[in-house]
Design an enzyme around this catalytic site. Structure first.
Site, mmCIF file in Angstrom:
data_model
loop_
_atom_site.group_PDB
_atom_site.id
_atom_site.type_symbol
_atom_site.label_atom_id
_atom_site.label_comp_id
_atom_site.label_asym_id
_atom_site.label_seq_id
_atom_site.Cartn_x
_atom_site.Cartn_y
_atom_site.Cartn_z
ATOM 1 N N ASP A 151 -0.856 2.893 -0.463
ATOM 2 C CA ASP A 151 -1.363 3.853 0.506
ATOM 3 C C ASP A 151 -0.343 4.930 0.845
ATOM 4 O O ASP A 151 -0.648 5.872 1.573
ATOM 5 C CB ASP A 151 -1.818 3.134 1.777
ATOM 6 N N ASP A 452 -9.435 -8.249 8.619
ATOM 7 C CA ASP A 452 -9.623 -9.529 7.942
ATOM 8 C C ASP A 452 -10.542 -10.472 8.717
ATOM 9 O O ASP A 452 -11.537 -10.958 8.195
ATOM 10 C CB ASP A 452 -8.260 -10.176 7.662
HETATM 11 O O1 LIG Z 1 -2.933 1.771 6.035
HETATM 12 C C1 LIG Z 1 -2.546 0.688 5.647
HETATM 13 C C2 LIG Z 1 -1.859 -0.216 6.482
HETATM 14 C C3 LIG Z 1 -1.443 -1.438 5.963
HETATM 15 N N1 LIG Z 1 -1.685 -1.753 4.664
HETATM 16 C C4 LIG Z 1 -1.207 -3.068 4.127
HETATM 17 O O2 LIG Z 1 -1.671 -4.106 4.922
HETATM 18 C C5 LIG Z 1 -0.803 -5.233 4.765
HETATM 19 C C6 LIG Z 1 -0.542 -5.878 6.112
HETATM 20 O O3 LIG Z 1 0.243 -5.059 6.916
HETATM 21 P P1 LIG Z 1 1.487 -5.608 7.777
HETATM 22 O O4 LIG Z 1 2.060 -4.462 8.483
HETATM 23 O O5 LIG Z 1 2.354 -6.446 6.934
HETATM 24 O O6 LIG Z 1 0.742 -6.450 8.858
HETATM 25 P P2 LIG Z 1 0.881 -7.989 9.278
HETATM 26 O O7 LIG Z 1 0.828 -8.026 10.744
HETATM 27 O O8 LIG Z 1 1.980 -8.693 8.628
HETATM 28 O O9 LIG Z 1 -0.496 -8.457 8.652
HETATM 29 C C7 LIG Z 1 -1.384 -9.446 9.122
HETATM 30 O O10 LIG Z 1 -2.426 -8.879 9.906
HETATM 31 C C8 LIG Z 1 -3.207 -7.876 9.275
HETATM 32 C C9 LIG Z 1 -4.329 -7.515 10.210
HETATM 33 O O11 LIG Z 1 -3.869 -7.012 11.398
HETATM 34 C C10 LIG Z 1 -3.771 -8.358 7.965
HETATM 35 O O12 LIG Z 1 -4.343 -7.291 7.300
HETATM 36 C C11 LIG Z 1 -2.677 -8.920 7.117
HETATM 37 O O13 LIG Z 1 -3.172 -9.407 5.914
HETATM 38 C C12 LIG Z 1 -1.980 -10.021 7.860
HETATM 39 O O14 LIG Z 1 -0.945 -10.565 7.072
HETATM 40 C C13 LIG Z 1 0.466 -4.713 4.102
HETATM 41 O O15 LIG Z 1 0.499 -5.171 2.778
HETATM 42 C C14 LIG Z 1 0.292 -3.220 4.145
HETATM 43 O O16 LIG Z 1 0.886 -2.589 3.059
HETATM 44 C C15 LIG Z 1 -2.366 -0.885 3.840
HETATM 45 O O17 LIG Z 1 -2.579 -1.172 2.665
HETATM 46 N N2 LIG Z 1 -2.790 0.312 4.350
#
Ligand SMILES: O=c1ccn([C@@H]2O[C@H](COP(=O)(O)OP(=O)(O)O[C@H]3O[C@H](CO)[C@@H](O)[C@H](O)[C@H]3O)[C@@H](O)[C@H]2O)c(=O)[nH]1
Ligand SMILES: [Mn+2]
Length: 735
Positions: A151, A452
């Site tokens: 992204d 999710d």
């Molecule tokens: O515009 C965006 C924003 C995030 N992501 C991806 O989303 C994932 C999760 O983002 P992260 O910042 O790591 O969030 P976490 O809090 O660790 O994620 C948890 O919570 C999210 C929901 O809030 C879920 O989507 C994730 O799978 C879950 O692991 C990462 O791989 C990002 O690269 C995108 O692809 N596009």
């Protein structure tokens, strides 16, 4: 001869009768239920005490009493909800040998989606380690396609992926030959000493990895791919018209096309297909964050590989177990029950936890207890990463009794396709979803910070089941937040998103009514109602202490028999909670740390989440997605591993938790000063509660008053808050 054939046939038939997985009920249910009933009785007794002994109108302490009644009603209600994920736990066991016996040659195609969104917060070297770990799955490579969604549309990530595709030619055969675990090269070389039997190969591969790492890191540090490097691959020309991360055309590159004769590793085995995708972005179109990225991948992949199973992993979570695809397929492909399953969720585990899990990042009890409980009621929630989906159910299909599995051999499927680049790019364009059901009925749902959970709920409501797979060797290892601020921000996003689900038309109790079991409705509600816990918690952690200033007793005295239900509920639930935590693999100190984080989350993240949800309802804000940082600087990491809480900057959340801690400190000292000589007067629940909060807050006081490192609470904030907290206590006293 005939006899031999008969025998083989019999054997096959006998094995057909055996399931690919079995579900075992958790032990000790009866004991647990009796225990829970006893707690419930005491909770009712507490409620009665509050109602019967309510101070009359005009008597001092009446509103505090009323507030405690409301708080206790809430806690009691919430406790009842939390019984659902504990009532009927189940544990699954699968049989991968039976899977390969029966299906090895007919295995379906599997698509793996890895998401990344920011080359600074999510370093390319981390991202490609995740990619390499899933490329190296123990699965026929002709049936495996790995997609990286970027992204950020970053050349740095693209460059790293090109490097990874070269390194894969050495890494994959090495993994297979030596049955390597884990298959993320960084994790493997970090944790494994050179094996005596294959030291040469180990060192060769390690050197290759380190050279690649060096190249990737130096490009990342420079922040730019050199002209020379760009000239090496035509893919870079796709950036010619690029103007910014938020404004560019689709970039799509099939880096390894598994059907090409040249797509082979250094030992001549086939390589899995590898695709890079940065969907189109334009300022006037909403991206819908990760949900939008995954939906674009679903469409694009349907034209390339169209795997019937889709694995979704975040870029910060590498595969730690090369068998996970097979683990998941045992559920989907089971002849009796498999067709009902929409997704197989693995727990989120983390590799960077501190010894006693300072910030409660392990989510231990959720993974080891609650999700097994949800599984007993129709399945765990979808939690965004480490989840295998059936493509059909993810794309909106409704489950009907007549639905049956129909697996297509993945290899044949791939061969048939011809890949037409422009058509594919159009599928990832901003306009491709206009007027469609994407984000509504198809794919991941839009408009919620926890895309999710809401998507999983919708799938459950369409009649599907899910399964929780929690094998002893952890399937995925990720990166948990390493500072207090990161933790609180992440929990704000989660609790805000979950609460929004509760207040939307997707409310698990309404939308799920008649569609999913009551247990699962309650289970979802436990998470959806995280945020509103803030009110009861903040009230309970501040007002009883403040009332000490006025000398108002809010709890029964030690000599009063009504103390029993209070004492019982506290003792029983804390002992149980400690037991549960240790059973889940934690230790006592970890439990204590988790209590602290529990308090901080509830008194900051959750409150701000409620505020933001309110704004959202009023139409004042849209949705956001604050990406969690995956790297911290060395100083910070050092403190993290020494389990020294990280403050370091002024923030509203820190102010909120500090005020609570200071008020308790002042009230406690005041009470002690006034009653210190009469020890028996200190034997009191209210004083005890205040004291317990102080013990819990010790690391915070340390950060406020004693520490001198850069992770301490900023002095200006400390001074300010001491002043305001003292003032608040003083005013309360005379009020
Ligand atoms: O515009 C965006 C924003 C995030 N992501 C991806 O989303 C994932 C999760 O983002 P992260 O910042 O790591 O969030 P976490 O809090 O660790 O994620 C948890 O919570 C999210 C929901 O809030 C879920 O989507 C994730 O799978 C879950 O692991 C990462 O791989 C990002 O690269 C995108 O692809 N596009
Ligand atoms: Mn993450």
């Amino acid at each position: 001869m005939q006899q031999e054939m008969d025998e083989q046939l019999n054997k096959r038939e006998a094995s057909m009768a055996l399931p690919l997985y079995e579900t075992r009920q958790g032990r000790g249910r009866v004991i647990y239920r009796v225990f829970a009933a006893s707690v419930l009785v005491s909770i009712c007794a507490i409620w009665s005490y509050r109602v019967i002994h309510m101070p009359t109108y005009g008597e001092s302490g009446r509103w505090a009493w009323l507030g405690l009644l409301l708080a206790e009603l809430w806690f009691g209600f919430y406790w009842i909800l939390t019984q659902a994920p504990r009532w009927k736990p189940v544990f699954n066991q699968n049989f991968k040998d039976r899977l390969s016996e029966r299906f090895e040659s007919e295995l379906p195609a599997v698509d793996v989606f890895v998401c990344t969104a920011d080359a600074n917060l999510e370093p390319p070297i981390m991202v490609i380690n995740t990619v390499l770990s899933v490329m190296a799955y123990d699965y026929p490579p002709q049936k495996l396609t790995v997609y990286l969604s970027d992204d950020a549309c970053s050349q740095l990530t693209f460059h790293a992926l090109l490097e990874a595709s070269q390194f894969a030619k050495h890494w994959l055969p090495y993994c297979k030959r030596f049955k390597v675990e884990p298959r993320s090269p960084a994790a493997y070389f970090r944790t494994t000493p050179p094996p005596a039997s294959a030291a040469v190969e180990f060192l060769q591969t390690k050197t290759k990895y380190e050279e690649m790492e060096k190249r990737i890191k130096s490009v990342t540090e420079r922040g730019k791919v050199s002209e020379e490097d760009q000239a090496r691959h035509t893919g870079f020309s796709q950036w010619d018209l690029y103007s910014s991360t938020k404004d560019h055309a689709t970039v799509l590159e099939v880096i390894i096309d598994g059907r090409n004769p040249g797509a082979e590793d250094c030992e001549g085995h086939k390589l899995p297909t590898l695709v890079y995708l940065a969907r189109e972005k334009r300022p006037q179109y909403h991206t819908n964050y990760k949900a939008g990225a995954i939906n674009a991948l679903i469409r694009v992949s349907s034209e390339i590989s169209n795997g019937q199973i889709i694995l979704n992993v975040d870029c910060d979570m590498y595969s730690n177990n090369s068998q996970s695809v097979r683990d998941a397929l045992c559920f989907f492909m089971d002849e009796k029950k498999g067709h009902k399953i929409a997704f197989v969720q693995f727990p989120q585990n983390f590799e960077n936890l501190s010894k006693n899990d300072l910030y409660g990042g392990s989510l231990r009890v959720i993974s080891e207890v609650e999700f097994h409980g949800l599984d007993g009621y129709g399945g765990p929630m979808y939690i965004g990463t480490g989840c295998f989906h059936r493509r059909a159910s993810l794309c909106g299909m409704v489950y009907t009794e007549s639905f049956r599995n129909h697996w297509e051999n993945g290899e044949r499927l791939l061969e048939k396709r011809d890949i037409e680049e422009n058509k594919l790019k159009a599928l990832a364009s901003c306009t491709s979803e206009i007027g469609s059901l994407w984000g509504k009925e198809m794919g991941l749902k839009y408009g919620c910070p926890v895309e999710d959970v809401i998507t999983g709920l919708a799938i459950h409501c369409r009649g599907w089941k899910s399964v929780y797979c929690n094998p002893a060797r952890k399937a995925f290892l990720g990166i948990a937040p390493t500072t207090l601020a990161q933790t609180l921000v992440q929990h704000k996003r989660w609790s805000e998103g979950d609460f929004r689900i509760f207040l939307s038309k997707h409310n698990p109790l309404l939308c799920g009514f008649g569609r999913i079991s009551l247990g699962l409705q309650m289970g979802y509600s436990v998470y959806c109602l995280w945020a509103p816990n803030c009110f009861a918690t903040i009230f309970y952690s501040i007002v009883p202490s403040l009332e000490l200033l006025k000398g108002n007793a809010l709890f029964p005295q030690v000599s009063n028999p009504w103390i029993f239900p209070f004492a019982y509920v506290m003792l029983a639930s804390y002992c149980y909670s400690i037991g549960e935590f240790i059973w889940s693999g934690g230790n006592l100190k970890g439990w204590w740390n988790e209590q602290r984080i529990w308090l901080y989350k509830r008194s900051s993240s959750y409150l701000l989440a409620v505020v933001d949800v309110t704004m959202w309802i009023l139409g004042l804000t849209g949705s956001g997605f604050v990406i969690s940082a995956k790297v911290s600087d060395e100083e910070v990491l050092k403190r993290y591993h020494h389990e020294l809480m990280e403050f370091g900057a002024s923030s509203l959340m820190f102010a909120m938790i500090t005020v609570q801690a200071l008020v308790n400190l002042f009230c406690f000292s005041n009470h002690l000063a006034m009653h210190g000589k009469k020890i028996y007067e200190l034997l009191d629940l209210q004083f005890f509660l205040c004291g317990a909060l102080i013990l819990l807050n010790l690391p915070l006081y340390n950060g406020l008053f004693f520490r001198r490192d850069s992770g301490m609470m900023p002095n200006s904030l400390t001074l300010n808050l001491v002043f305001w907290s003292l003032l608040a206590c003083g005013l309360y006293r005379i009020m």
